[in-house]
Design a protein around this motif. Structure first.
Motif, short mmCIF file in Angstrom:
data_model
loop_
_atom_site.label_atom_id
_atom_site.label_comp_id
_atom_site.label_asym_id
_atom_site.label_seq_id
_atom_site.Cartn_x
_atom_site.Cartn_y
_atom_site.Cartn_z
N MET A 1 0.85 -0.94 -0.06
CA MET A 1 -0.19 -0.13 -0.13
C MET A 1 0.74 1.47 -0.39
SD MET A 1 -2.69 1.39 0.22
CE MET A 1 -3.74 2.39 0.87
N SER A 2 1.95 0.62 0.85
CA SER A 2 2.77 2.71 0.70
C SER A 2 3.58 2.27 -0.30
CB SER A 2 3.45 2.55 2.12
OG SER A 2 5.23 1.25 1.89
N GLN A 3 3.68 1.44 -1.37
CA GLN A 3 4.46 1.72 -1.96
C GLN A 3 3.26 1.94 -3.50
OE1 GLN A 3 7.44 1.30 -3.46
NE2 GLN A 3 7.05 0.81 -5.47
N TRP A 4 1.84 1.68 -3.35
CA TRP A 4 1.40 2.02 -4.54
C TRP A 4 1.31 4.25 -3.60
CZ3 TRP A 4 -3.31 4.88 -3.86
CH2 TRP A 4 -3.62 4.91 -5.05
N LEU A 5 1.30 4.52 -2.63
CA LEU A 5 0.97 5.40 -2.23
C LEU A 5 2.14 5.67 -2.83
CD1 LEU A 5 -0.67 7.64 -1.11
CD2 LEU A 5 -0.27 7.06 1.21
N ALA A 6 3.36 5.75 -2.26
CA ALA A 6 4.53 6.49 -2.91
C ALA A 6 4.53 7.10 -4.85
CB ALA A 6 5.89 5.82 -1.98
N GLU A 7 3.98 6.38 -4.59
CA GLU A 7 4.01 6.38 -6.29
C GLU A 7 2.65 7.31 -7.07
OE1 GLU A 7 4.48 2.43 -7.95
OE2 GLU A 7 6.35 1.96 -7.76
N ASN A 8 1.64 7.57 -6.00
CA ASN A 8 0.43 7.94 -6.41
C ASN A 8 -0.07 8.58 -5.68
OD1 ASN A 8 -0.40 5.97 -8.91
ND2 ASN A 8 0.05 4.08 -7.32
N TRP A 9 1.19 10.23 -5.28
CA TRP A 9 0.53 11.28 -4.76
C TRP A 9 -0.77 11.36 -4.88
CZ3 TRP A 9 1.73 11.06 0.27
CH2 TRP A 9 2.75 10.38 0.30
N TRP A 10 -1.02 11.57 -6.37
CA TRP A 10 -2.38 12.56 -6.51
C TRP A 10 -3.39 12.01 -6.41
CZ3 TRP A 10 -6.39 9.65 -9.14
CH2 TRP A 10 -6.37 8.67 -9.10
N ALA A 11 -3.71 10.56 -5.94
CA ALA A 11 -4.81 10.26 -5.09
C ALA A 11 -5.14 10.51 -3.77
CB ALA A 11 -4.90 8.68 -5.01
N LEU A 12 -3.83 11.09 -2.85
CA LEU A 12 -4.04 11.23 -1.35
C LEU A 12 -4.39 12.91 -1.69
CD1 LEU A 12 -3.65 11.09 1.35
CD2 LEU A 12 -1.15 11.88 1.02
N TRP A 13 -3.87 14.22 -2.66
CA TRP A 13 -4.25 14.99 -3.03
C TRP A 13 -5.70 15.29 -3.19
CZ3 TRP A 13 -1.72 18.40 -0.71
CH2 TRP A 13 -0.75 17.79 -1.07
N LEU A 14 -6.69 14.31 -4.29
CA LEU A 14 -7.70 14.32 -4.63
C LEU A 14 -8.29 14.06 -3.55
CD1 LEU A 14 -9.95 14.69 -6.73
CD2 LEU A 14 -9.11 12.24 -7.04
N THR A 15 -7.93 13.15 -3.05
CA THR A 15 -8.64 12.71 -1.32
C THR A 15 -8.82 14.46 -0.24
OG1 THR A 15 -8.49 10.25 -1.36
CG2 THR A 15 -8.88 11.78 0.58
N ILE A 16 -7.83 14.82 -0.17
CA ILE A 16 -7.73 16.14 0.66
C ILE A 16 -8.11 17.03 0.00
CG2 ILE A 16 -6.57 17.39 1.87
CD1 ILE A 16 -4.01 15.46 1.59
N PHE A 17 -8.76 16.94 -1.08
CA PHE A 17 -9.42 18.01 -1.89
C PHE A 17 -11.08 17.68 -1.35
CE2 PHE A 17 -12.78 18.71 -5.51
CZ PHE A 17 -12.27 20.41 -5.15
N LEU A 18 -11.20 16.28 -1.71
CA LEU A 18 -12.32 16.05 -1.83
C LEU A 18 -13.05 16.30 0.33
CD1 LEU A 18 -13.10 13.22 -3.68
CD2 LEU A 18 -13.77 15.49 -4.40
N LEU A 19 -12.40 16.31 1.27
CA LEU A 19 -12.56 15.61 2.29
C LEU A 19 -12.58 18.06 2.90
CD1 LEU A 19 -10.02 13.85 4.32
CD2 LEU A 19 -12.64 13.28 3.80
N PHE A 20 -11.98 18.08 2.03
CA PHE A 20 -11.98 19.67 2.37
C PHE A 20 -13.41 20.03 1.92
CE2 PHE A 20 -7.01 20.05 3.27
CZ PHE A 20 -7.52 20.48 4.88
N ALA A 21 -14.20 19.64 0.56
CA ALA A 21 -14.80 20.62 0.34
C ALA A 21 -16.19 19.77 0.98
CB ALA A 21 -15.11 20.19 -1.35
N VAL A 22 -16.09 18.45 1.26
CA VAL A 22 -17.35 17.81 2.17
C VAL A 22 -17.43 18.34 3.70
CG1 VAL A 22 -17.87 16.63 3.43
CG2 VAL A 22 -17.65 16.22 1.12
N VAL A 23 -15.80 19.16 4.28
CA VAL A 23 -15.93 19.95 5.54
C VAL A 23 -16.77 21.32 4.84
CG1 VAL A 23 -14.80 21.13 7.34
CG2 VAL A 23 -14.45 18.38 6.38
#
Length: 153
Positions: free
Chosen positions: A1-23
């Protein structure tokens, strides 16, 4: 999982964006949407091939700039509006009031519309039956100013 995340930070940024938008949808105070804008900057930086530290710097800089410069302007435009759009106690400011009990700087009663309000005077003692104008609302107390006799019709 951490290997995938290290290669795909865009998914984390997209998740953070969506969380902030919902809040933001829950709070409606134009703060979290500015942070969501910063998360979008991190997402764009990731797609541009920037290192993680540069993505984080982009997130921080864009978020702070939006909070410092965009949010105050947006709030000013959001709260500005014509008098017919004012609601609640804002609508009472500038309205006529009829003095029910003598109103002094320490207290009294006025009738605004169909409601009786506790009141304080800005311009000395106001006698019962005299017309006044609401200049401010302080909690549940109307701050009133007497109208000149020539203005009463």
């Amino acid at each position: 999982m951490s290997q995938w995340l290290a290669e795909n930070w865009w998914a984390l940024w997209l998740t953070i964006f969506l969380l902030f938008a919902v809040v933001e949808m829950l709070t409606l105070d134009l703060f979290f949407i500015m942070l969501a804008g910063g998360a979008l900057a991190g997402l764009v930086a990731d797609f541009a091939g920037a290192d993680l530290w540069l993505q984080i710097i982009g997130f921080c800089v864009v978020s702070l700039l939006m909070i410092g410069f965009v949010r105050p302007v947006a709030l000013k435009h959001l709260h500005k509006g014509p008098a017919d759009r004012r609601t609640n106690i804002e609508r009472l400011i500038g309205e006529s009031a009829l003095v029910m009990e003598a109103v002094s700087e320490s207290g009294g009663l006025v009738k605004i519309g169909g409601d009786v309000w506790s009141a304080r005077s800005e311009s000395g003692l106001l006698a019962p039956g005299q017309q006044a104008v609401v200049s401010a609302i302080d909690g549940a107390t109307a701050i009133v100013t007497g109208q000149p006799e020539s203005a009463i019709q």
